[in-house]
Motif scaffolding. Structure first.
Motif, PDB file in Angstrom:
ATOM      1  N   PRO A 173      -2.162  -0.488  -4.170  1.00 42.80           N
ATOM      2  CA  PRO A 173      -2.613  -1.116  -2.926  1.00 42.80           C
ATOM      3  C   PRO A 173      -2.872  -2.602  -3.143  1.00 42.80           C
ATOM      4  CG  PRO A 173      -3.965   0.793  -3.489  1.00 42.80           C
ATOM      5  CD  PRO A 173      -3.128   0.490  -4.683  1.00 42.80           C
ATOM      6  N   GLU A 174      -2.624  -3.371  -2.099  1.00 35.97           N
ATOM      7  CA  GLU A 174      -2.770  -4.825  -2.196  1.00 35.97           C
ATOM      8  C   GLU A 174      -3.760  -5.307  -1.145  1.00 35.97           C
ATOM      9  OE1 GLU A 174       0.351  -8.394  -3.044  1.00 35.97           O
ATOM     10  OE2 GLU A 174       0.810  -7.098  -1.342  1.00 35.97           O
ATOM     11  N   ARG A 175      -4.707  -6.124  -1.546  1.00 31.95           N
ATOM     12  CA  ARG A 175      -5.635  -6.733  -0.600  1.00 31.95           C
ATOM     13  C   ARG A 175      -4.941  -7.905   0.112  1.00 31.95           C
ATOM     14  NH1 ARG A 175      -9.118  -4.507  -4.363  1.00 31.95           N
ATOM     15  NH2 ARG A 175     -11.012  -3.575  -3.460  1.00 31.95           N
ATOM     16  N   PRO A 176      -5.452  -8.312   1.279  1.00 27.68           N
ATOM     17  CA  PRO A 176      -4.723  -9.291   2.096  1.00 27.68           C
ATOM     18  C   PRO A 176      -4.860 -10.738   1.665  1.00 27.68           C
ATOM     19  CG  PRO A 176      -6.713  -8.605   3.222  1.00 27.68           C
ATOM     20  CD  PRO A 176      -6.607  -7.748   1.988  1.00 27.68           C
ATOM     21  N   VAL A 221      -9.770  -0.324  -1.130  1.00 27.16           N
ATOM     22  CA  VAL A 221      -8.378   0.013  -0.901  1.00 27.16           C
ATOM     23  C   VAL A 221      -8.278   1.533  -0.943  1.00 27.16           C
ATOM     24  CG1 VAL A 221      -7.420  -2.155  -1.742  1.00 27.16           C
ATOM     25  CG2 VAL A 221      -7.838  -0.274  -3.355  1.00 27.16           C
ATOM     26  N   SER A 222      -7.099   2.054  -0.657  1.00 25.22           N
ATOM     27  CA  SER A 222      -6.965   3.504  -0.512  1.00 25.22           C
ATOM     28  C   SER A 222      -7.368   4.270  -1.764  1.00 25.22           C
ATOM     29  CB  SER A 222      -5.532   3.863  -0.114  1.00 25.22           C
ATOM     30  OG  SER A 222      -4.599   3.376  -1.068  1.00 25.22           O
ATOM     31  N   ASP A 223      -7.157   3.693  -2.953  1.00 22.78           N
ATOM     32  CA  ASP A 223      -7.542   4.376  -4.192  1.00 22.78           C
ATOM     33  C   ASP A 223      -9.032   4.690  -4.230  1.00 22.78           C
ATOM     34  OD1 ASP A 223      -4.931   4.019  -4.910  1.00 22.78           O
ATOM     35  OD2 ASP A 223      -5.328   2.680  -6.605  1.00 22.78           O
ATOM     36  N   ASP A 224      -9.844   3.855  -3.576  1.00 20.26           N
ATOM     37  CA  ASP A 224     -11.299   3.997  -3.653  1.00 20.26           C
ATOM     38  C   ASP A 224     -11.845   5.119  -2.777  1.00 20.26           C
ATOM     39  OD1 ASP A 224     -11.537   1.681  -5.334  1.00 20.26           O
ATOM     40  OD2 ASP A 224     -11.279   0.429  -3.557  1.00 20.26           O
ATOM     41  N   ILE A 225     -11.111   5.497  -1.760  1.00 23.13           N
ATOM     42  CA  ILE A 225     -11.609   6.477  -0.791  1.00 23.13           C
ATOM     43  C   ILE A 225     -12.009   7.786  -1.466  1.00 23.13           C
ATOM     44  CG2 ILE A 225     -10.824   8.033   1.043  1.00 23.13           C
ATOM     45  CD1 ILE A 225     -11.610   5.475   2.234  1.00 23.13           C
ATOM     46  N   VAL A 261     -15.496  -1.394   4.508  1.00 20.56           N
ATOM     47  CA  VAL A 261     -14.220  -1.877   5.035  1.00 20.56           C
ATOM     48  C   VAL A 261     -13.114  -1.369   4.121  1.00 20.56           C
ATOM     49  CG1 VAL A 261     -12.795  -3.907   5.540  1.00 20.56           C
ATOM     50  CG2 VAL A 261     -15.265  -3.953   6.018  1.00 20.56           C
ATOM     51  N   LEU A 262     -12.078  -0.819   4.736  1.00 20.36           N
ATOM     52  CA  LEU A 262     -10.915  -0.343   3.986  1.00 20.36           C
ATOM     53  C   LEU A 262      -9.709  -1.189   4.346  1.00 20.36           C
ATOM     54  CD1 LEU A 262      -9.245   1.690   2.279  1.00 20.36           C
ATOM     55  CD2 LEU A 262      -9.046   3.095   4.347  1.00 20.36           C
ATOM     56  N   PHE A 263      -9.107  -1.836   3.344  1.00 19.91           N
ATOM     57  CA  PHE A 263      -7.863  -2.574   3.555  1.00 19.91           C
ATOM     58  C   PHE A 263      -6.680  -1.652   3.276  1.00 19.91           C
ATOM     59  CE2 PHE A 263     -10.638  -6.286   2.533  1.00 19.91           C
ATOM     60  CZ  PHE A 263     -10.465  -6.961   3.733  1.00 19.91           C
ATOM     61  N   ALA A 264      -5.862  -1.454   4.296  1.00 20.00           N
ATOM     62  CA  ALA A 264      -4.606  -0.718   4.134  1.00 20.00           C
ATOM     63  C   ALA A 264      -3.501  -1.632   4.640  1.00 20.00           C
ATOM     64  CB  ALA A 264      -4.657   0.593   4.913  1.00 20.00           C
ATOM     65  N   THR A 265      -3.344  -2.735   3.935  1.00 16.19           N
ATOM     66  CA  THR A 265      -2.494  -3.837   4.393  1.00 16.19           C
ATOM     67  C   THR A 265      -1.240  -4.006   3.549  1.00 16.19           C
ATOM     68  OG1 THR A 265      -3.966  -5.294   3.129  1.00 16.19           O
ATOM     69  CG2 THR A 265      -4.347  -5.129   5.484  1.00 16.19           C
ATOM     70  N   GLY A 266      -0.872  -2.977   2.807  1.00 20.30           N
ATOM     71  CA  GLY A 266       0.366  -3.057   2.058  1.00 20.30           C
ATOM     72  C   GLY A 266       0.197  -2.643   0.604  1.00 20.30           C
ATOM     73  N   ARG A 267       1.327  -2.434  -0.040  1.00 21.21           N
ATOM     74  CA  ARG A 267       1.348  -2.055  -1.446  1.00 21.21           C
ATOM     75  C   ARG A 267       2.331  -2.971  -2.181  1.00 21.21           C
ATOM     76  NH1 ARG A 267      -0.917   2.722  -2.855  1.00 21.21           N
ATOM     77  NH2 ARG A 267       0.505   2.996  -4.615  1.00 21.21           N
TER      78      ARG A 267
END
Length: 480
Positions: free
Chosen positions: A143-146, A156-160, A285-291
């Motif tokens: 996962p990539e932060r913006p 990011v998604s890994d943390d959920i 806050v969850l960033f799901a803005t790309g990989r």
């Protein structure tokens, strides 16, 4: 030159493990190195835990429906800690399965990072080196932060999957399938979910009509979706931020005295300023803005391997890089980032390199599913893509399915076929419905075989089902 191994695989995800096992089963001497956990993104941080969370999140509506069907059930509550413990236990079990499959196939494994020293040499984190006739890079993506100031405050998604407790109020930033899936999951688990997406509609790249229905249904189910909206600033929340958020209509964090959920990534409530000027305070806050492909620091460019603008390993149709001894498969190549595709690429690699049968990877007409609520299954061209190529007939129906209509819910489903006007070949099939992923797997066979609308029409309907509509739509709703 004598090599230590015939094949050295870097990466223990689905694609790398499959290639290693199949090559070893054919008699090759194979080693595999994985710096994290065997199973990779799909098994440990992606498809599998996410789908288990989808199952968990669907029970809330299921319990409500059961009452409509005459079952006497209490309200109940969701225990995140108990669920997470079971989830992690299942992931541990699956990792063990992957390890057993590798050892049973005779693959030597190394639980450490591996990088390239040269086109035939791999260096492990402990300093040891191993030579191989062929090297396969299967390191996946991340996962990539913006790139916003203070974006480290977001998950990011890994943390959920590692949250100590669920947040009361969660902001999800992004409009792709990962963002939408987690919005539905967390909403189903009882979290107050707000979703920001900078575009005009979620799920860019998919069929427009399907996207619209999913967007409507997500909002109907409680996701506070804001289109054309992005974050412009964020910071750890203070008392002043809470007051400011209340003034601008952005809402409050958990009331004073109530414990706010926090993750290792956030450390506590986060203040966010949106592009529309509103301020908000969220527990997380969850960033799901790309990989991004995991190609950094592996010594690939130094060995002569081409790296693309997004960090992807550049390969040909046989997954071979510019260096003849080095191949790459899966998400690190950024071709089609799906687990079954990585597995297919791994199989094609073994067939090409070890079985002497050059086999290009077939990336055409791949069925896929988005596990939103409702689910979305799709194969082939969207209506928008198809009409740019040729004249098409659109067969489409949307209706309230029997199960949820009986329970009094307003849910709607969509069945859609995109058909070539000239050949009557079905170019695309799109389903928005519960269990759409299961349906599209079977519809995908017909579309892959080149079925025509007449082939669909000749098929007798299974009644009463949602999917029978795919073979009973007689007249196009429009021609474009």
């Amino acid at each position: 030159m004598a090599f230590d191994y015939d094949l050295f695989v870097i990466g223990g995800g689905s694609g790398g493990v499959r290639a290693a096992r199949v090559a070893a089963a054919g008699g090759a001497r194979v080693a595999l190195a994985e710096e994290s956990r065997m199973g990779g993104t799909c098994v440990i941080r992606g498809c599998v835990p996410k789908k288990i969370m989808v199952f968990a999140s669907a029970y809330r509506e299921g319990f409500a429906d059961a009452r409509s069907y005459g079952w006497d059930l209490g309200e109940g509550s969701f225990d995140w800690a108990r669920f997470r413990s079971r989830l992690h236990g299942e992931l541990d079990r699956l990792e063990g399965v992957y390890r057993s499959l590798l050892s049973g196939s005779g693959v030597t494994t190394f639980d450490q990072r591996a990088v390239l020293d040269d086109p035939h040499t791999v260096r492990l984190a402990d300093g040891s080196t191993h030579s191989a006739k062929h090297i396969l890079v299967a390191t996946g993506g991340r996962p990539e932060r913006p790139g916003l100031p203070n974006d480290h405050l977001g998950m990011v998604s890994d943390d959920i999957f590692n949250l100590e407790e669920l947040p009361r109020r969660l902001l999800i930033v992004g409009g792709g399938y990962i963002a939408c899936e987690f919005a539905c999951i967390m909403n189903g688990l009882g979290v107050e979910v707000t979703q920001f997406y900078r575009g005009a509609q979620i799920l860019r790249g998919f069929d427009g009509e399907a996207r619209g229905l999913i967007s409507e249904m997500m909002q109907e189910k409680g996701v506070d979706l804001h289109l054309g909206t992005n974050i412009v600033d964020m910071a750890p929340a203070t008392a002043d931020h809470v007051a400011s958020a209340a003034v601008t209509g952005g809402g409050m964090a958990a009331p004073a005295g109530e414990t706010s959920a926090r993750s290792a990534a956030t450390g506590g409530p986060v203040w966010v300023k949106a592009s529309n000027g509103h301020e908000h305070v969220f527990d997380a806050v969850l960033f799901a803005t790309g990989r991004r492909p995991n190609s950094d620091g592996l010594g690939l460019a130094e060995a002569g391997v081409g790296i693309g603008r997004r960090g992807q390993v550049v390969v040909d149709e046989f997954s071979q890089t510019a260096v003849p001894s080095i191949y790459a498969i899966g998400d690190v190549t950024n071709r089609v980032n799906l687990t079954p595709v990585a597995i297919r690429e791994g199989m094609a690699f073994v067939e090409t390199v070890f079985n002497g049968n050059p086999t290009p990877v077939d990336h055409d007409l791949i069925p896929s599913a988005v596990f939103t609520q409702p689910e979305f299954g799709t194969v082939g061209l969207s209506e928008e893509e198809a009409r740019e190529q040729e004249a098409v007939d659109i067969y489409c129906t949307s209706f309230r399915p029997m199960q949820t209509a009986f329970a009094g819910r307003p849910d709607r489903v969509l069945m859609k076929l995109v058909v070539s006007k000239a050949t009557q070949k079905v170019l695309g099939c799109h389903i928005v419905a519960p269990q759409a992923g299961e349906m599209i797997q079977l519809a995908g066979i017909a579309v892959k075989m080149g079925a025509t609308k007449a082939d669909f029409d000749r098929t007798v309907a299974v009644h009463p089902t949602m999917s029978e509509e795919l073979v009973t739509m007689k007249a196009p709703v429009r021609s474009v």
